[in-house]
Motif scaffolding. Structure first.
Motif, PDB file in Angstrom:
ATOM      1  N   GLY A 211       0.024   4.364 -12.390  1.00  0.00           N
ATOM      2  CA  GLY A 211      -0.714   4.934 -11.272  1.00  0.00           C
ATOM      3  C   GLY A 211      -0.789   4.012 -10.079  1.00  0.00           C
ATOM      4  O   GLY A 211      -1.732   4.068  -9.294  1.00  0.00           O
ATOM      5  N   ARG A 212       0.251   3.180  -9.889  1.00  0.00           N
ATOM      6  CA  ARG A 212       0.246   2.146  -8.855  1.00  0.00           C
ATOM      7  C   ARG A 212       1.496   2.262  -7.998  1.00  0.00           C
ATOM      8  O   ARG A 212       2.582   2.567  -8.487  1.00  0.00           O
ATOM      9  CB  ARG A 212       0.193   0.776  -9.547  1.00  0.00           C
ATOM     10  CG  ARG A 212       0.333  -0.431  -8.665  1.00  0.00           C
ATOM     11  CD  ARG A 212       0.109  -1.711  -9.480  1.00  0.00           C
ATOM     12  NE  ARG A 212       0.889  -1.752 -10.710  1.00  0.00           N
ATOM     13  CZ  ARG A 212       2.153  -2.169 -10.758  1.00  0.00           C
ATOM     14  NH1 ARG A 212       2.770  -2.553  -9.669  1.00  0.00           N
ATOM     15  NH2 ARG A 212       2.800  -2.190 -11.922  1.00  0.00           N
ATOM     16  N   ILE A 213       1.331   2.030  -6.694  1.00  0.00           N
ATOM     17  CA  ILE A 213       2.453   2.075  -5.758  1.00  0.00           C
ATOM     18  C   ILE A 213       2.883   0.657  -5.396  1.00  0.00           C
ATOM     19  O   ILE A 213       2.058  -0.181  -5.027  1.00  0.00           O
ATOM     20  CB  ILE A 213       2.072   2.844  -4.470  1.00  0.00           C
ATOM     21  CG1 ILE A 213       1.686   4.278  -4.800  1.00  0.00           C
ATOM     22  CG2 ILE A 213       3.204   2.787  -3.448  1.00  0.00           C
ATOM     23  CD1 ILE A 213       2.762   5.089  -5.482  1.00  0.00           C
ATOM     24  N   VAL A 214       4.172   0.386  -5.492  1.00  0.00           N
ATOM     25  CA  VAL A 214       4.741  -0.884  -5.040  1.00  0.00           C
ATOM     26  C   VAL A 214       5.124  -0.717  -3.571  1.00  0.00           C
ATOM     27  O   VAL A 214       5.837   0.222  -3.209  1.00  0.00           O
ATOM     28  CB  VAL A 214       5.977  -1.254  -5.878  1.00  0.00           C
ATOM     29  CG1 VAL A 214       6.680  -2.480  -5.285  1.00  0.00           C
ATOM     30  CG2 VAL A 214       5.580  -1.520  -7.327  1.00  0.00           C
ATOM     31  N   VAL A 215       4.649  -1.617  -2.725  1.00  0.00           N
ATOM     32  CA  VAL A 215       4.912  -1.492  -1.291  1.00  0.00           C
ATOM     33  C   VAL A 215       6.109  -2.318  -0.822  1.00  0.00           C
ATOM     34  O   VAL A 215       6.653  -2.057   0.255  1.00  0.00           O
ATOM     35  CB  VAL A 215       3.665  -1.847  -0.451  1.00  0.00           C
ATOM     36  CG1 VAL A 215       2.518  -0.910  -0.784  1.00  0.00           C
ATOM     37  CG2 VAL A 215       3.266  -3.299  -0.648  1.00  0.00           C
ATOM     38  N   GLU A 216       6.539  -3.304  -1.610  1.00  0.00           N
ATOM     39  CA  GLU A 216       7.702  -4.093  -1.211  1.00  0.00           C
ATOM     40  C   GLU A 216       8.932  -3.199  -1.148  1.00  0.00           C
ATOM     41  O   GLU A 216       9.259  -2.494  -2.101  1.00  0.00           O
ATOM     42  CB  GLU A 216       7.945  -5.237  -2.203  1.00  0.00           C
ATOM     43  CG  GLU A 216       6.918  -6.342  -2.137  1.00  0.00           C
ATOM     44  CD  GLU A 216       5.604  -5.991  -2.809  1.00  0.00           C
ATOM     45  OE1 GLU A 216       5.569  -4.983  -3.557  1.00  0.00           O
ATOM     46  OE2 GLU A 216       4.608  -6.703  -2.588  1.00  0.00           O
ATOM     47  N   GLY A 217       9.626  -3.219  -0.022  1.00  0.00           N
ATOM     48  CA  GLY A 217      10.827  -2.411   0.144  1.00  0.00           C
ATOM     49  C   GLY A 217      10.565  -0.939   0.359  1.00  0.00           C
ATOM     50  O   GLY A 217      11.519  -0.141   0.381  1.00  0.00           O
ATOM     51  N   CYS A 218       9.293  -0.548   0.543  1.00  0.00           N
ATOM     52  CA  CYS A 218       8.946   0.872   0.637  1.00  0.00           C
ATOM     53  C   CYS A 218       9.188   1.392   2.049  1.00  0.00           C
ATOM     54  O   CYS A 218       8.762   0.791   3.034  1.00  0.00           O
ATOM     55  CB  CYS A 218       7.495   1.090   0.236  1.00  0.00           C
ATOM     56  SG  CYS A 218       7.074   2.841   0.035  1.00  0.00           S
ATOM     57  N   ARG A 219       9.855   2.536   2.129  1.00  0.00           N
ATOM     58  CA  ARG A 219      10.133   3.190   3.410  1.00  0.00           C
ATOM     59  C   ARG A 219       8.999   4.127   3.817  1.00  0.00           C
ATOM     60  O   ARG A 219       8.879   4.470   4.993  1.00  0.00           O
ATOM     61  CB  ARG A 219      11.438   3.977   3.326  1.00  0.00           C
ATOM     62  CG  ARG A 219      12.656   3.117   2.994  1.00  0.00           C
ATOM     63  CD  ARG A 219      13.900   3.948   2.816  1.00  0.00           C
ATOM     64  NE  ARG A 219      14.201   4.690   4.028  1.00  0.00           N
ATOM     65  CZ  ARG A 219      15.060   5.715   4.066  1.00  0.00           C
ATOM     66  NH1 ARG A 219      15.671   6.113   2.950  1.00  0.00           N
ATOM     67  NH2 ARG A 219      15.298   6.344   5.205  1.00  0.00           N
ATOM     68  N   GLY A 220       8.195   4.556   2.856  1.00  0.00           N
ATOM     69  CA  GLY A 220       7.091   5.449   3.162  1.00  0.00           C
ATOM     70  C   GLY A 220       6.999   6.595   2.173  1.00  0.00           C
ATOM     71  O   GLY A 220       7.869   6.794   1.330  1.00  0.00           O
ATOM     72  N   ALA A 221       5.906   7.348   2.289  1.00  0.00           N
ATOM     73  CA  ALA A 221       5.672   8.523   1.446  1.00  0.00           C
ATOM     74  C   ALA A 221       6.160   9.766   2.180  1.00  0.00           C
ATOM     75  O   ALA A 221       5.792   9.999   3.335  1.00  0.00           O
ATOM     76  CB  ALA A 221       4.190   8.653   1.125  1.00  0.00           C
TER      77      ALA A 221
END
Length: 313
Positions: A211-221
């Motif tokens: 239930g966790r989002i990794v933000v490294e390298g994330c382009r967005g939701a």
């Protein structure tokens, strides 16, 4: 030898935040064999059906893509059972359902407007579908007809993930942002990633299971437009909030090139995020073979916490 668009983007350290494709709901249909640049109408799927599906989804918030298992893409042309998935990505109403079909034309029986609103009942009534109970999906863009980087970098990534035993890995036709290859979309939450490596994708998938989002390298939701994607990620980083459905974009005021985005937490906290549209310089190709340009970028220029509101829900 000329550089690829992804090589240039990486060398120039172009930010990936706020570059994800936009879709409240994703509809994915298995289609083996080769894919053309516009896969719904240039693959072994009947092109008239592809055009009808595009028309049915238009304006509903549903984005359709084709998927196939990682590896060789032989296609005998014989009708076979196809896997399909539908995922709604708006926080507070996230779900991932699945069904199987032998006749892909049955997808036209679905209520696309309802799917776009986050109502999955049509999948059950029309196709006998139900909730997906397996691992989250990792969709790796591998469509070399859109951009060679997607094939050169995406296909090896998909193959490596599948060979290492990761469940839920599929190749997908198009996620946008070729210069950020390999690109990956993770469902059900709909967060996209750029310049992905196998170990990082595994960490992202492990995070989703927790239930966790990794933000490294994330382009967005994908649930949000590009200013909202950048704003939501900026708030996550600023306050250290990584719970998958803790944040949502509740308002985007303004117009190009400046927006004021309101991001709300389920505990009632709110932030006003200033997002400015900029141009990536120096000029670089947005995709392989294209002329040099200055791709749009979303720059967060300020975050301010607002007075707390009543908790959502």
């Amino acid at each position: 030898m000329s550089s690829t668009c992804s090589t240039v983007s990486r060398e120039l350290e172009e930010p990936v935040s706020g570059t994800a494709a936009t879709a409240r709901t994703w509809l994915l249909l298995e289609q083996t064999g080769p894919w053309g640049a516009k896969a719904l109408t240039s693959s072994h799927l009947d092109p008239s059906l592809g055009r009808a599906l595009e028309a049915a989804a238009r304006g509903t918030g549903v984005r359709i893509a084709l998927i196939r298992r990682a590896g060789r893409h032989a296609d005998s042309g014989v009708s076979a059972l196809r896997q399909m998935y539908v995922a709604h990505t708006v926080p507070g109403k996230v779900w991932l359902h699945t069904a199987t079909v032998t006749d892909p034309g049955r997808l036209l029986d679905l209520d696309f407007a309802a799917l776009g609103r986050g109502e999955p009942e049509t999948l059950r009534t029309e196709l006998g579908g139900g909730p997906h109970t397996g691992d989250p999906l990792a969709l790796v863009c591998t469509n070399g007809k859109r951009d060679r980087c997607c094939a050169l970098l995406g296909r090896p990534l998909a193959a490596e993930l599948a060979a290492s035993g990761v469940e839920g890995v599929w190749e997908v036709t198009h996620l946008g942002g070729h210069r950020f290859s390999p690109t990956v979309l993770v469902l059900p939450h709909g967060y996209a990633y750029g310049r992905a490596e196998a170990h990082a994708v595994k960490e992202v998938l492990h995070g989703v299971q927790e239930g966790r989002i990794v933000v490294e390298g994330c382009r967005g939701a994908s649930a949000w437009e590009r200013p909202g994607q950048a704003a939501e990620l900026a708030v996550r980083r600023a306050v250290g909030e990584y719970a998958a459905e803790a944040l949502r974009v509740v308002a985007t005021d303004g117009t190009t090139p400046l927006w004021a985005v309101t991001v709300a937490h389920t505990d009632g906290r709110r932030w006003l995020v200033e997002v400015a549209q900029g141009a990536s310089l120096p000029p670089r190709p947005e995709s392989c073979g294209s002329v040099l340009g200055s791709p749009v970028r979303m720059d967060v220029t300020g975050i301010r916490e607002l007075a707390a509101a009543s908790p959502a829900g």
